[in-house]
Design a protein around this motif. Structure first.
Motif, PDB file in Angstrom:
ATOM      1  N   GLU A  16       0.874  -1.167   0.000  1.00  0.00           N
ATOM      2  CA  GLU A  16       0.000   0.000   0.000  1.00  0.00           C
ATOM      3  C   GLU A  16       0.912   1.218   0.000  1.00  0.00           C
ATOM      4  O   GLU A  16       1.846   1.293   0.800  1.00  0.00           O
ATOM      5  N   MET A  17       0.644   2.167  -0.894  1.00  0.00           N
ATOM      6  CA  MET A  17       1.509   3.337  -0.988  1.00  0.00           C
ATOM      7  C   MET A  17       0.677   4.585  -1.268  1.00  0.00           C
ATOM      8  O   MET A  17      -0.298   4.534  -2.009  1.00  0.00           O
ATOM      9  N   GLU A  18       1.113   5.671  -0.670  1.00  0.00           N
ATOM     10  CA  GLU A  18       0.525   6.985  -0.924  1.00  0.00           C
ATOM     11  C   GLU A  18       1.665   7.974  -1.106  1.00  0.00           C
ATOM     12  O   GLU A  18       2.633   7.963  -0.341  1.00  0.00           O
ATOM     13  N   ILE A  29       7.173   4.741   6.747  1.00  0.00           N
ATOM     14  CA  ILE A  29       7.652   3.633   5.934  1.00  0.00           C
ATOM     15  C   ILE A  29       7.676   2.361   6.774  1.00  0.00           C
ATOM     16  O   ILE A  29       8.311   2.325   7.836  1.00  0.00           O
ATOM     17  N   GLN A  30       6.998   1.330   6.284  1.00  0.00           N
ATOM     18  CA  GLN A  30       6.969   0.042   6.981  1.00  0.00           C
ATOM     19  C   GLN A  30       7.178  -1.089   5.982  1.00  0.00           C
ATOM     20  O   GLN A  30       6.243  -1.504   5.302  1.00  0.00           O
ATOM     21  N   THR A  31       8.421  -1.541   5.869  1.00  0.00           N
ATOM     22  CA  THR A  31       8.717  -2.757   5.124  1.00  0.00           C
ATOM     23  C   THR A  31       9.582  -3.625   6.029  1.00  0.00           C
ATOM     24  O   THR A  31      10.167  -3.107   6.998  1.00  0.00           O
ATOM     25  N   ASN A  37      13.767   0.722   4.009  1.00  0.00           N
ATOM     26  CA  ASN A  37      13.067   1.769   4.760  1.00  0.00           C
ATOM     27  C   ASN A  37      13.907   3.039   4.816  1.00  0.00           C
ATOM     28  O   ASN A  37      13.406   4.140   4.598  1.00  0.00           O
ATOM     29  N   HIS A  38      15.175   2.860   5.121  1.00  0.00           N
ATOM     30  CA  HIS A  38      16.102   3.994   5.216  1.00  0.00           C
ATOM     31  C   HIS A  38      16.178   4.752   3.882  1.00  0.00           C
ATOM     32  O   HIS A  38      16.140   5.987   3.854  1.00  0.00           O
ATOM     33  N   MET A  39      16.247   4.029   2.762  1.00  0.00           N
ATOM     34  CA  MET A  39      16.344   4.670   1.451  1.00  0.00           C
ATOM     35  C   MET A  39      15.051   5.418   1.116  1.00  0.00           C
ATOM     36  O   MET A  39      15.088   6.526   0.567  1.00  0.00           O
ATOM     37  N   PHE A  40      13.896   4.845   1.448  1.00  0.00           N
ATOM     38  CA  PHE A  40      12.628   5.535   1.207  1.00  0.00           C
ATOM     39  C   PHE A  40      12.516   6.795   2.068  1.00  0.00           C
ATOM     40  O   PHE A  40      11.988   7.815   1.624  1.00  0.00           O
ATOM     41  N   LEU A  51       5.395  10.518   1.751  1.00  0.00           N
ATOM     42  CA  LEU A  51       5.373   9.123   1.317  1.00  0.00           C
ATOM     43  C   LEU A  51       4.938   8.218   2.456  1.00  0.00           C
ATOM     44  O   LEU A  51       5.505   8.275   3.545  1.00  0.00           O
ATOM     45  N   LYS A  52       3.920   7.421   2.183  1.00  0.00           N
ATOM     46  CA  LYS A  52       3.485   6.384   3.122  1.00  0.00           C
ATOM     47  C   LYS A  52       3.599   5.048   2.405  1.00  0.00           C
ATOM     48  O   LYS A  52       3.080   4.899   1.292  1.00  0.00           O
TER      49      LYS A  52
END
Length: 191
Positions: A16-18, A29-31, A37-40, A51-52
């Motif tokens: 899921e992304m927004e 960020i939750q992966t 996560n750090h890169m996002f 960004l979510k």
């Protein structure tokens, strides 16, 4: 506001992304991949893009599916948020140093997907094969319909190399998506 929300669910991943291209760099960020996560987070902060992301996948097999699929969804979100691309600057370039590494990103949001990925390094960051980031950026390129050139001129630390790429991509994207007028940025009249 140029916003997009997407969900992608396959047998391998669920994402899921927004995205808000006109945001302030706020992110959630939750992966299951800490480095991703750090890169996002860097991408969001340095691009000024909200960004979510909530993503999970078959990381017990490897990281390929989740990394590539987040690229697919991010590319689709960028494409959807840009809509017809009316008024955007279209082109972006950034050169970003990260300690001993130097990455340059040039992009054209002109509707013609193409990736040039000159990152002459092979190796791992923790247990992530850095070659997976080529697949990540290829997925973005195809789904956002952008021409993306990533060049790493030099570097030694793989973390620094990939981080410089993400920061340069974020800043080049922010520059290219800047609204500078009202017309389509093409002599063809369409993108």
């Amino acid at each position: 506001m140029r916003v997009a929300r997407l969900t992608r669910k396959t047998k391998e991943t669920e994402i899921e992304m927004e995205i808000n291209l006109d945001g302030q760099g706020v992110n959630e960020i939750q992966t299951p991949i800490g480095f991703l996560n750090h890169m996002f987070e860097l991408f969001s902060f340095h691009g000024g893009i909200d960004l979510k992301i909530k993503a999970k996948g078959d990381t017990h097999i490897d990281y390929h599916h989740l990394i590539e699929d987040t690229g697919i969804v991010l590319g689709n979100c960028i494409n959807d948020a840009l809509s017809d691309r009316r008024g955007i600057k279209r082109y972006g370039f950034q050169s970003i140093p990260m300690d001993e590494a130097l990455a340059q990103v040039s992009l054209d949001i002109g509707g013609r997907p193409f990736l040039v990925y000159n990152v002459p390094f092979d190796g791992y960051i923790k247990d992530i094969d850095i070659a997976l980031f080529e697949e990540f950026f290829r997925a973005i390129t195809i789904n956002a319909k952008i021409n993306l050139h990533i060049n790493v001129l030099y570097g030694k630390d793989f973390h620094h190399i990939i981080e410089a790429i993400f920061k340069a991509f974020a800043k080049a994207l922010k520059d290219a998506t800047k609204v500078t007028g009202e017309t389509l940025p093409s002599t063809k009249g369409v993108i």
